[in-house]
Structure formats: C-alpha cells, structure tokens
Design a protein around this motif. Structure first.
Motif, PDB file in Angstrom:
ATOM      1  N   ASP A   1     -20.577  -9.423  12.619  1.00 15.22           N
ATOM      2  CA  ASP A   1     -21.170 -10.585  13.277  1.00 15.22           C
ATOM      3  C   ASP A   1     -22.364 -10.260  14.187  1.00 15.22           C
ATOM      4  O   ASP A   1     -22.878 -11.139  14.866  1.00 15.22           O
ATOM      5  N   GLY A   2     -22.817  -9.004  14.167  1.00  8.57           N
ATOM      6  CA  GLY A   2     -24.071  -8.697  14.852  1.00  8.57           C
ATOM      7  C   GLY A   2     -24.059  -8.935  16.342  1.00  8.57           C
ATOM      8  O   GLY A   2     -25.080  -9.274  16.934  1.00  8.57           O
TER       9      GLY A   2
ATOM     10  N   SER B   1     -26.922  -6.718  12.550  1.00  7.92           N
ATOM     11  CA  SER B   1     -28.085  -7.204  13.297  1.00  7.92           C
ATOM     12  C   SER B   1     -29.379  -6.970  12.529  1.00  7.92           C
ATOM     13  O   SER B   1     -30.306  -7.770  12.585  1.00  7.92           O
ATOM     14  N   LEU B   2     -29.413  -5.835  11.805  1.00  3.40           N
ATOM     15  CA  LEU B   2     -30.650  -5.473  11.118  1.00  3.40           C
ATOM     16  C   LEU B   2     -30.976  -6.486  10.011  1.00  3.40           C
ATOM     17  O   LEU B   2     -32.143  -6.832   9.802  1.00  3.40           O
ATOM     18  N   ASP B   3     -29.929  -6.983   9.342  1.00  6.11           N
ATOM     19  CA  ASP B   3     -30.151  -8.001   8.300  1.00  6.11           C
ATOM     20  C   ASP B   3     -30.751  -9.260   8.895  1.00  6.11           C
ATOM     21  O   ASP B   3     -31.709  -9.828   8.358  1.00  6.11           O
TER      22      ASP B   3
ATOM     23  N   LEU C   1     -19.235 -17.155  18.872  1.00  2.00           N
ATOM     24  CA  LEU C   1     -20.510 -16.570  19.295  1.00  2.00           C
ATOM     25  C   LEU C   1     -21.361 -16.202  18.080  1.00  2.00           C
ATOM     26  O   LEU C   1     -22.577 -16.423  18.058  1.00  2.00           O
ATOM     27  N   GLY C   2     -20.689 -15.657  17.048  1.00  2.00           N
ATOM     28  CA  GLY C   2     -21.408 -15.287  15.835  1.00  2.00           C
ATOM     29  C   GLY C   2     -22.104 -16.491  15.205  1.00  2.00           C
ATOM     30  O   GLY C   2     -23.250 -16.392  14.743  1.00  2.00           O
ATOM     31  N   LEU C   3     -21.398 -17.634  15.216  1.00  2.00           N
ATOM     32  CA  LEU C   3     -22.002 -18.850  14.658  1.00  2.00           C
ATOM     33  C   LEU C   3     -23.106 -19.380  15.577  1.00  2.00           C
ATOM     34  O   LEU C   3     -24.152 -19.835  15.103  1.00  2.00           O
ATOM     35  N   ALA C   4     -22.837 -19.308  16.881  1.00  2.00           N
ATOM     36  CA  ALA C   4     -23.845 -19.771  17.835  1.00  2.00           C
ATOM     37  C   ALA C   4     -25.121 -18.965  17.667  1.00  2.00           C
ATOM     38  O   ALA C   4     -26.241 -19.478  17.794  1.00  2.00           O
TER      39      ALA C   4
END
Lengths: 205, 243, 219
Positions: free
Chosen positions: A72-73, C76-78, A125-128
């Motif tokens: 989810d970055g 994040s990189l994507d 949070l990932g969706l936000a």
C-alpha cells in the motif's frame, strides 16, 4: 475514460493474455478475475503504462489514472498527514488532502505514525492516498489481500463512494466485492502461444 | 541481402555452425603457427633475452581483451536501437571470452614483468587499466547472471555497458594522470605507421594476432549459438508449461 | 520534486539509517587503519588523505541499496511512476537526497577524522574541498547502480561490484587533490578534472538512471 482493443500483454517477451478489449467510463467498476499467474497484474501494469503492450493499444489520457500495487505504499515512520501530503504534493492535487481525510474518516488519526495503524486503518489510508492524487481512475492490484471480511465490506463501501463521486476503478481480485460492475474473466484470453510478440523472433520458438 | 538478415536467430545459428569448424581450424593453425614461429625461429633480443617471446601471447590477448569490450559496446548499441535478440546474446557471449583474454594478458604481463622489471606487479597505467577493465567485465557479467528475464537483463546490461564504457575511458586517462608508467609504448602504433618492434618479431606477432582474433570470433560465435539455443529451450518450456 | 526530497530527508531522519550508519562506518574504517599499518604518525600523515577518501567512498555505498528498494517493495515507486514527475527528476532527487543524508555528513566529519590520522595542517581545507567536489558524483553514480539492482535478490553485493569500478576516476582525482593539498604541493589540474567529472556525471547520470528505472518497473 479508458479503452483498449485487441490488447496483447505479456512479460519477458512471452504473451500472457491476448484478444482483450475493454472500456471503462465514469462510475464504472471493472473486476479482473482469473487464476494466479494468469497475467492480471501484467494487464493492470500495462493499462497503467508501466509496461508496454505487446500489441494493441491502451487509450487513456495520461493524467487520469493512479496505480496501486498490492503493497500500500505507506511509510510507517511518517504520520498519516505526512504520508497524504506527500502524495498530494507529488500529484499537485488542487484540493489538498482535506476531501480524502473527510471521506475516509482519517481526521482523528492524522498525527498518528502510519506504522501504528491497524490493518483496516492502513487500508483506509492506502485508499485515501489514491484519492489525494486527484486521479479519477484507480487501478488496484489485489486490494483485498490480507483483509478480513469486515474490512473487505468497508473497502467495498469506500469504493462505491468513489464510483458515485464520478470515479472509476479497475480491480484485480479473487473476491466478489458485491458492487455492481463489469467482470472481465481473463481465463479465455490466456495466450496459446499463437501470437508472436513484438520484436520476438519466431526462430526462438 | 542485408546484413541484418543474420539477426534472425535461425539464420545466425545455421551460418555459425557452418563456418565454425573452419574458424576453429584456422585459428589453431594461425595461433600455433605464430607461436612456433615466434618461439623457435626468432633470435633472442639483446636486452630482453628469451623473455621477449611472451609477446606472442601477451599482445594478442591484450588486444582481444579490449576488442571484447568494444564488441559488447557495439552489440549493446545495436540491441538498444534495433532490438535484435542475437545482438544482445552476442554481447553476453563476448564477456567471458573478453575476461579470459584480460586474465591472460595480466598473467603473461606479470610473468614478463618479473625478469624485466624485477617485480610481478607495478601500478603502471597500462597494467592498472587492464585490472580496471577486468573489474568492469566482472560487474557486467554479474549483472547478466543476476537478472532472470533475458530481455530485462539485455536492456539493463546494455545501459551498464554504455555507462561503463564512458567510465572505463575516463579511468584510462585518470590512471595515466595518476602514475607515469614503466610499460613500453604500444607495439603496433597504427597512426604513425612506424614500429617499435623489429621486423623479425613483427611478422610472427601479426600471425599470432590474426590467430587470436579468429579464435575470439570462433569462441564468441559458439557461445552465442549456445545462448540462442538456451533461450529457445526456455521459450519451449514456457509454452509447454502453459499448454 | 521538492515534496519527494522533503519526504526522503524526513524518512532518513526518522529511520536514522542514513546519517548514523554511514558515519559510524566511516569512523570505524578510520580507526582500524592505524591498527593495520601501525601508529607511526609520519606514516599515517602520508596515507591520511587517501584513507579518508577511501573511507568516505565506502561509507557512501552503505545506504545505496535502500535508495530505491524500499519504495519498490512497498509500491511507492509504481505510484510515483504514474505521477506527473518525470523519472529523470525522481532519479536526480534521489541522488540529491542520498548526498544530503549520507555524503554531506561524511564531508563534515572528515576533518575531525583527519586529526585521528595526523593529517598535515594544510590538508584539512583541501580534503573538504575535494570531498565537496567529488561526493556528488559518487551519489549520482551510486543512484544509477541502485536503479540497476532495484528488484534483485542479493542486490547489495552486486551493487558494490557494479558501482565500485565506476568510482575509479572520481577517487583518483579526489584523492589526488586531497593528497597534494596535504603535502603542500600545487593542486594542479586535478581539481578542475574532478569538478569536470562531477558536473558531467550530474548532468548525464539522471537520464541513465531513469532509463534503467523505466525498464526495471516493467518487471
């Protein structure tokens, strides 16, 4: 919003899926189904422009989509607010983070470190994060992985709100989210090795 | 007929297999001929005595070590521009041959240097450059080995080869600047037409160099054909797995 | 791009990995050198400039493997690649962030470590100048190496093998400036050459890095 016709996608020079045609408009949800390893991720990445199609073309304006892989970055050592502000800045979102915070009920969590959130809160949070990009079309790869059934229901509700607000989404998933929408089963499109991919010499095969 | 037709793996393989025996034979004749002529039928030099004869291995292998990298560079460019798979595989095939040539050049240089300069190794610009070239080869080969997908590997190693070439050239001049050397100048100055090696030594040297060149071509062709077949097997496996 | 830089700096400060680890490594290398070659001050002062450059260069390597790997793992990189930022810009910002969090602390600490190695007095200024002029190139080259190895297992070791030969020209000119400075000689053309390498590297490397990233993202 996004259209593709007679698309062939693959990786490593080998076609995985062929003969794909799809169209996604405002308010649409497209669920991509199929067994593991069939090429769902490859299809999503191709649609997002992260890798080239082997043949056919994807017709989408470059600033309409945001791609989320199944991770989810989220940076655990940043607060929720810092995570969101970063993505809003990177995408130069005109509205900032306020609409996303309101939509996903993140106000009480804003100063919390993202690493301390529960799994469901992280998913929100990932969706936000996708919402603050200001991009209407979300491409999501297996967003339901590691979610329990109540979290999946919450995800479905959030997605529905996004669609109702003029968004659209393409989702690779095993689960039925219970949202009205198109379903693309990739199984019949699996490449039979007939399609010679671009630049790949027949003499290798 | 265009030369690019041989970028077709099947044509390339067919032609390579046809000319490989000739090339191997020719290289054996030339290398052995040059070496025997050089070792047995040339006089010992006053200053160098018999040690001078290692030149027949040293100079050709050094030449091929550099040519190996140049070939990788050209093949990488062709791959990046024209996307011929054979070119990418040829670049990959040239690396191990080049690295072996580099090792031979370094080793024979050390063996020659011991009686001449009284030491196995000095940080002379030429020696140092070859050592650095050796390191570049290692990095390039390691990157090829680390990436599973052939096309990704071909792309990334090609870019590394381009960037590496620039830095290898920079290193060459940096090393010159850093230490003035003991090593004699080049044996075959192309531009001036003059020679620093006397005729008696020069002719067998040319034969040996031609031999090493043909040997290099033969080895690279054989390795490229192997890589093409390996690639083909992988594709067949992938197709079978899906069927 | 400023947002990305700010985030990377913030992450480095919060996680503590960047600053602390590289500096500690640099210190340990410097402390180990006298144990290896003996405590004789005249010998130490002769090799001090080179050892400090080498230590700084190796310390620069430490945090490189996490430069893109973390952003790659968590996706994040994507998302960054679909953002309106050019990948070239992302590459340049990553190199700048690496320089600020890893190389700059080393440059600041180097004179202090110079005392440990009896660096001659005129050498301190030139050491800092040469590191300031040379380390940006190290960061830019390292970023390229990090992009090449982004999705790979055992990427760390491979990264060193690829990046270290590329560091050769920078090290030669950088250490030469520091050495000449320490011995009180005229600096000569080494400093302009070092600066030239740095400028060329900074101008061209982001493009190579972006090309590699674009390719690596295809998976």
């Amino acid at each position: 919003m996004l259209g593709a016709s007679d698309l062939v996608v693959g990786r490593g020079g080998v076609a995985l899926l062929e003969g794909l045609s799809l169209a996604v408009g405002t308010g649409d949800l497209l669920a991509v189904r199929g067994p593991n390893g069939a090429g769902k991720t490859t299809l999503l990445r191709t649609l997002a422009g992260l890798q080239p199609a082997l043949s056919g073309s994807v017709d989408v304006a470059p600033d309409t989509l945001a791609y989320a892989s199944h991770a989810d970055g989220i940076k655990p050592s940043l607060t929720v607010r810092e995570n969101l502000i970063f993505w809003a800045d990177v995408f130069a979102a005109p509205d900032g983070i306020a609409p996303a915070v309101a939509a996903f009920d993140l106000e009480p969590l804003l100063e919390r470190l993202a690493g301390r959130l529960s799994a469901g809160q992280k998913r929100r949070l990932g969706l936000a994060r996708l919402m603050v990009t200001g991009r209407p079309l979300w491409l999501m790869d297996e967003p339901t992985v590691s979610l329990d059934s109540s979290a999946v229901a919450a995800l479905a509700a959030l997605l529905q709100a996004h669609l109702a607000g003029g968004g659209a989404a393409i989702i690779a998933t095993h689960l039925d989210l219970g949202i009205e929408g198109q379903v693309l089963d990739v199984t019949p499109h699996r490449a039979q090795g007939r399609t010679a991919p671009r630049g790949f010499d027949e003499a290798f095969a | 007929m265009s030369i690019w037709e041989f970028a077709n793996p099947r044509k390339f393989t067919a032609l390579s297999l046809k000319i490989l025996p000739t090339l191997v034979g020719l290289s054996a004749v030339l290398v052995l001929g040059g070496l025997i002529w050089g070792f047995a039928f040339t006089p010992n030099a006053d200053k160098f005595e018999s040690t001078v004869k290692i030149i027949y291995v040293h100079v050709p292998s050094a030449l091929m070590a550099i040519n190996g990298w140049l070939m990788m560079l050209v093949c990488s460019l062709i791959w990046l521009v024209r996307r011929h798979h054979v070119s990418a595989l040829a670049a990959r095939a040239a690396a191990p041959v080049g690295v072996v040539m580099t090792v031979i050049a370094l080793f024979t240089g050390a063996v020659w240097g011991q009686p001449m300069w009284g030491t196995w190794w000095v940080w002379d610009p030429r020696l140092t450059s070859f050592l650095i070239l050796f390191l570049f080869y290692l990095g390039y080969m390691a990157l090829w080995a680390a990436i599973e997908d052939t096309e990704t590997a071909a792309d990334l190693t090609s870019i590394l080869c381009l960037v590496g070439s620039v830095f290898a050239l920079l290193s060459r001049y940096a090393v010159n600047f850093w230490n003035q050397g003991l090593h004699q100048g080049t044996s075959i100055p192309v531009a001036t037409g003059g020679r620093t090696v006397a005729d008696v030594y020069f002719l067998p040297l040319v034969v040996a160099m031609a031999g090493f060149f043909v040997l290099f071509v033969a080895l690279v062709l054989a390795r490229t054909v192997t890589l093409i077949r390996e690639r083909r097997l992988a594709v067949l496996d992938a197709q079978e797995a899906r069927a | 791009m400023i947002a990305l830089l700010r985030r990377d700096l913030m992450l480095a400060v919060r996680a503590g990995g960047g600053f602390g680890l590289a500096l500690a490594f640099f210190l340990i290398v410097v402390v180990l050198v006298p144990f290896a070659i003996g405590p004789d001050p005249s010998l130490l002062s002769r090799v001090a400039a080179g050892v400090l450059w080498l230590g700084a260069l190796l310390a620069c390597l430490l945090s490189l493997d996490r430069l893109f790997a973390l952003d790659h793992e968590d996706g994040s990189l994507d998302l960054l690649a679909t953002a309106p930022l050019p990948l070239e810009g992302i590459a340049a910002v990553k190199a700048l962030a690496h320089w600020l969090t890893t190389a700059l602390p080393l440059v600041v600490a180097a004179p202090a470590f110079g005392i440990l190695l009896s660096l001659p007095a005129p050498g301190f200024g030139w050491l800092v100048v040469s590191l300031l002029a040379g380390t940006p190139a190290l960061s830019a080259i390292g970023t390229f190496g990090a992009a090449l190895t982004v999705g790979l297992r055992r990427g760390g070791l491979l990264l060193s093998l690829i990046v270290l030969p590329l560091y050769v020209p920078t090290l030669i000119f950088g250490a030469e400036v520091a050495r000449r400075g320490a011995e009180g000689l005229a600096i000569g053309p080494a400093l302009p050459l070092l600066a030239g390498i740095t400028c060329g590297t900074l101008a061209l490397m982001p493009f190579a890095t972006a090309a590699v990233l674009r390719r690596a993202l295809r998976g």
